[in-house]
Scaffold this active site. Structure first.
Site, PDB file in Angstrom:
ATOM      1  CE  LYS A  57      -5.982   2.386  -0.232  1.00 46.30           C
ATOM      2  NZ  LYS A  57      -6.106   2.036   1.228  1.00 46.30           N
TER       3      LYS A  57
ATOM      4  CE  LYS B  59      -3.841   2.203   2.421  1.00 50.95           C
ATOM      5  NZ  LYS B  59      -4.149   2.259   3.565  1.00 50.95           N
TER       6      LYS B  59
HETATM    7  C1  PBG Z   1      -7.463   3.147   5.170  1.00 55.08           C
HETATM    8  C2  PBG Z   1      -8.084   3.126   4.083  1.00 55.08           C
HETATM    9  C3  PBG Z   1      -7.897   4.206   3.194  1.00 55.08           C
HETATM   10  C4  PBG Z   1      -8.102   3.703   2.560  1.00 55.08           C
HETATM   11  C5  PBG Z   1      -9.137   2.293   2.532  1.00 55.08           C
HETATM   12  N1  PBG Z   1      -7.961   2.411   3.721  1.00 55.08           N
HETATM   13  C6  PBG Z   1      -7.233   5.754   3.518  1.00 55.08           C
HETATM   14  C7  PBG Z   1      -5.791   5.117   3.651  1.00 55.08           C
HETATM   15  O1  PBG Z   1      -5.102   4.770   3.838  1.00 55.08           O
HETATM   16  O2  PBG Z   1      -5.054   6.949   3.922  1.00 55.08           O
HETATM   17  C8  PBG Z   1      -8.118   4.188   0.963  1.00 55.08           C
HETATM   18  C9  PBG Z   1      -9.051   3.661  -0.012  1.00 55.08           C
HETATM   19  C10 PBG Z   1      -9.883   4.607  -1.322  1.00 55.08           C
HETATM   20  O3  PBG Z   1      -9.032   5.509  -1.444  1.00 55.08           O
HETATM   21  O4  PBG Z   1     -10.968   4.171  -2.058  1.00 55.08           O
HETATM   22  N2  PBG Z   1      -6.381   2.953   6.101  1.00 55.08           N
END
Ligand code: PBG
Length: 335
Positions: free
Chosen positions: A258, A204
């Site tokens: 992601k 991520k």
């Molecule tokens: C929480 C999380 C996030 C997303 C999914 N879980 C945001 C982040 O890490 O700041 C992002 C999902 C999206 O942008 O659609 N940790």
């Protein structure tokens, strides 16, 4: 492709021959997007009869628990195998220790129960991370300006447990703390939840594409600083493979990359290297771009959505989390 059979050249070979008609194009198509590939992220909000549009994500609403059964029922009716729940938490429930995350009666747990009551057979996935509940807006606990690792993992384990107790099928840690997959696996197994699966947000990245999501869960204003000390640097891919290898070793059943579209090379390398069930998150910013351009009349939204989903499949993804899941399922159904 093999060198021992060099292809005949033009005019014997005419590549357009296989593109001549729709039936032929369907016959030779190499990858297919089907409804089985789709995971639908859903935002939930407290209260009754609430359907609150997310300003930054046209076409996306936050739903209260009494409305969620119907919406998820429609998704299930279209054949979508799983939904992912994300809570919009009231500011007055946010604290520096993110204690609402481990409340067995929090909004996420109530939403899981509501879904399991009305649509018992659909898969339900929950995010494990503290950002919706943390007054600092971070995925872990902040102490003296540092996002602490091991102390955060303890809280994340408790968060995973309350979600599993509520009936969650797939625990999805999105926090990027070190060692959390192994710790959560042990916590689940210790409490009789060895059947609950883990989809790790393994690679991520610290991305600008999450901003609309942070608006949707109400964590954007709270966030102090950025997430670069735990989410990955966008320049790295070898590091993504190390992250994925560790999560698999710690017990992840499925892994995720992601954001999605800007990181298709990572999806490809992860799938090629590990052969694991591999997922991509077509995140909020990616959705907002397509949908926004669609609403402005610049792009044909369903068309570019389906083309985007096909790109994930070509890159080797087994499935895609997308806010366009219901739109895509409707599109596939209408043929
Ligand atoms: C929480 C999380 C996030 C997303 C999914 N879980 C945001 C982040 O890490 O700041 C992002 C999902 C999206 O942008 O659609 N940790």
């Amino acid at each position: 492709m093999t060198d021992s059979f060099p292809p005949a050249r033009f005019p014997a070979t005419r590549m357009r021959r296989n593109r001549r008609t729709d039936w032929l194009r369907r016959l030779v198509r190499e990858t297919q997007v089907t409804v089985d590939d789709l995971i639908w992220p859903v935002f939930v909000v407290d209260g009754e009869s609430q359907r609150v549009p997310v300003e930054s994500m046209p076409g996306v609403d936050r739903l209260s628990c009494d409305l969620i059964g119907e919406a998820v029922g429609q998704a299930w009716g279209l054949g979508i195998p799983m939904v992912a729940i994300f809570p919009y938490t009231d500011d007055n429930l946010k604290t520096p220790d993110a204690r609402e995350a481990v409340n067995p009666d929090n909004l996420v747990c109530r939403a899981v129960c509501a879904i399991k009551d009305s649509v018992p057979d659909i898969g339900v996935m929950c995010d494990v991370a503290l950002d919706p509940f943390n007054s600092d807006g971070h995925d872990g606990i902040v102490q003296d300006g540092i996002i602490v690792n091991d102390g955060s993992v303890d809280v994340l384990c408790q968060q995973a447990l309350v979600q599993a107790q509520a009936g969650c099928d797939v625990i999805a840690p999105s926090d990027m703390m070190d060692g959390r997959i192994g710790a959560i696996r042990a916590a689940l197994d210790g409490d009789g939840f060895e059947h609950v699966a883990i989809m790790s947000y393994a690679a991520k990245y610290a991305s600008g594409f999450y901003d609309p999501f942070r608006d949707a869960v109400g964590s954007g204003d709270a966030l102090k600083g950025d997430k670069k000390t735990y989410q990955m640097d966008p320049g790295n891919t070898d590091e993504a493979l190390r992250e994925v290898a560790l999560d698999i070793a710690e017990g992840a059943d499925m892994v995720m990359v992601k954001p999605g579209l800007p990181y298709l090379d990572v999806v490809w390398r992860v799938k090629e290297s590990f052969g694991m069930p591999t997922f991509a998150y077509n995140v909020s910013g990616e959705y907002a771009m397509l949908r926004g351009a669609g609403e402005a009349g610049r792009l044909d939204y369903p068309k570019v959505l389906m083309e985007t989903l096909a790109a994930f499949k070509r890159a080797g993804a087994d499935g895609i989390l997308t806010y366009g899941a219901v739109d895509a399922a409707n599109y596939l159904k209408s043929g």
